[in-house]
Scaffold this active site. Structure first.
Site, PDB file in Angstrom:
ATOM      1  N   ARG A 141       0.868  -1.167   0.000  1.00  0.00           N
ATOM      2  CA  ARG A 141       0.000   0.000   0.000  1.00  0.00           C
ATOM      3  C   ARG A 141       0.913   1.226   0.000  1.00  0.00           C
ATOM      4  NH1 ARG A 141      -2.008  -3.546   3.997  1.00  0.00           N
ATOM      5  NH2 ARG A 141      -4.099  -4.359   3.535  1.00  0.00           N
ATOM      6  N   LYS A 152      -2.228  -2.818   7.986  1.00  0.00           N
ATOM      7  CA  LYS A 152      -3.459  -2.414   8.657  1.00  0.00           C
ATOM      8  C   LYS A 152      -3.687  -3.218   9.931  1.00  0.00           C
ATOM      9  CE  LYS A 152      -6.236  -0.716   4.761  1.00  0.00           C
ATOM     10  NZ  LYS A 152      -7.489  -0.896   4.004  1.00  0.00           N
ATOM     11  N   HIS A 208      -2.569   2.706  -6.224  1.00  0.00           N
ATOM     12  CA  HIS A 208      -3.123   1.480  -5.637  1.00  0.00           C
ATOM     13  C   HIS A 208      -3.354   0.411  -6.697  1.00  0.00           C
ATOM     14  CE1 HIS A 208      -4.643  -0.498  -2.077  1.00  0.00           C
ATOM     15  NE2 HIS A 208      -5.704  -0.910  -2.737  1.00  0.00           N
ATOM     16  N   ARG A 239      -0.652  -2.108  -6.818  1.00  0.00           N
ATOM     17  CA  ARG A 239      -0.791  -3.205  -5.839  1.00  0.00           C
ATOM     18  C   ARG A 239      -1.730  -4.277  -6.396  1.00  0.00           C
ATOM     19  NH1 ARG A 239      -1.104  -4.777  -0.207  1.00  0.00           N
ATOM     20  NH2 ARG A 239      -3.237  -5.165   0.467  1.00  0.00           N
ATOM     21  N   HIS A 249      -3.808  -9.477   3.672  1.00  0.00           N
ATOM     22  CA  HIS A 249      -5.256  -9.548   3.862  1.00  0.00           C
ATOM     23  C   HIS A 249      -5.578 -10.426   5.072  1.00  0.00           C
ATOM     24  CE1 HIS A 249      -6.183  -8.599  -0.651  1.00  0.00           C
ATOM     25  NE2 HIS A 249      -5.968  -7.518   0.069  1.00  0.00           N
TER      26      HIS A 249
END
Length: 298
Positions: free
Chosen positions: A152, A176, A244, A247, A270
């Site tokens: 990211r 994240k 993005h 990615r 993820h």
């Protein structure tokens, strides 16, 4: 409302949600309380929240839809309200059953829009548009990391010189929700970073930001987004060619090359495989080719 602030603090400190998610939930619940103020014709009290009905929540969603909010925004807003009401329910201050009875808006199915492998390679190898050689090298290094490592943009801009000390073969990325993953580092990405470090006029502290802005501070994502916009114009690429999208291209091209979903899930960071599975829709032709070659009845 003090309980709302405690809930928001818990989202960040205990559940370790990303800052952007917490900001969105804060905004959604603030808008809901503002809606209730008008809906109830007076200041909102905890007793009002305790007696919420599904119709009150549907009224809020209808008002937000009328104001132009899309299905994704409405779904996220409802998720935030449910979380807030569950927090209050645990303290005996509200009943979350009403929120559970409201169906989430149907989400539109959208596939990532990756670049072709040819266009992605052109972007990361094209002579940069900046007149300043060190800035051109910086932009090229960031874009190479997005495509070469599937980062990211925020993850790339959080890198430090210490991440590239010695002869690194992988990057430890803090993504994240505080999740950490290890991503293999391509030789092309190392070369791009070394070229930037050699030209950069700033003193790069080992634990400080690697990528710097023109005035020496940490590079902002908007600068790379503008550079990508200029590249789109120069190379005739569609508007979907964003940082993005590089990615997305990383994941799609790995899948097309035979990479398995579990590995790609780990590389992208993820939390759920279902998030990664969207790329199977992007490369359905590749999946059909594998099916035809491998299935006994094909």
């Amino acid at each position: 409302m003090a309980e709302r602030q405690r809930w928001l603090a818990g989202l960040s400190d205990e559940r370790r949600l990303s800052d952007k998610t917490v900001e969105a939930y804060e905004r959604d619940t603030r808008q809901f309380l503002h809606f209730l103020t008008g809906h109830l014709s007076g200041p909102v009290r905890l007793s009002d929240i305790h007696s919420l009905r599904p119709g009150d929540l549907r009224g809020f969603l209808a008002a937000r839809r009328k104001a132009g909010a899309g299905a994704r925004t409405l779904g996220r807003g409802l998720a935030g309200l449910r979380s807030f009401l569950r927090h209050l329910e645990k303290k005996g201050l509200a009943n979350a059953a009403g929120a559970s009875a409201v169906r989430s808006p149907k989400q539109p199915k959208s596939l990532p829009k990756p670049l072709t492998d040819k266009d992605a390679l052109t972007v990361v190898t094209h002579e940069a548009l900046s007149e300043e050689p060190w800035i051109a090298a910086r932009n090229a290094a960031v874009l190479t990391l997005l495509y070469g490592c599937g980062l990211r943009i925020s993850e790339a801009l959080d890198l430090t010189p210490s991440d590239f000390s010695g002869a690194p073969t992988a990057l430890r990325i803090h993504g994240k929700g505080g999740k950490t993953r290890v991503v293999p580092l391509l030789a092309a990405a190392i070369d791009a970073v070394r070229a930037y470090e050699k030209l950069c006029p700033c003193h790069l502290v080992q634990d400080g930001p690697l990528f710097r802005g023109a005035k020496g501070g940490k590079l902002q994502a908007a600068i790379i987004q503008r550079e990508m916009q200029r590249l789109r114009g120069a190379l005739g690429l569609p508007d979907t060619a964003t940082p993005h999208a590089l990615r997305h291209s990383f994941a799609t091209h790995l899948l097309a090359g035979g990479g398995d979903l579990r590995t790609i899930q780990e590389l992208l960071g993820h939390a759920s495989l279902s998030t990664t599975q969207v790329y199977t829709g992007v490369d359905s032709a590749r999946l059909l080719e594998i099916y035809d070659r491998a299935h006994p009845r094909a």
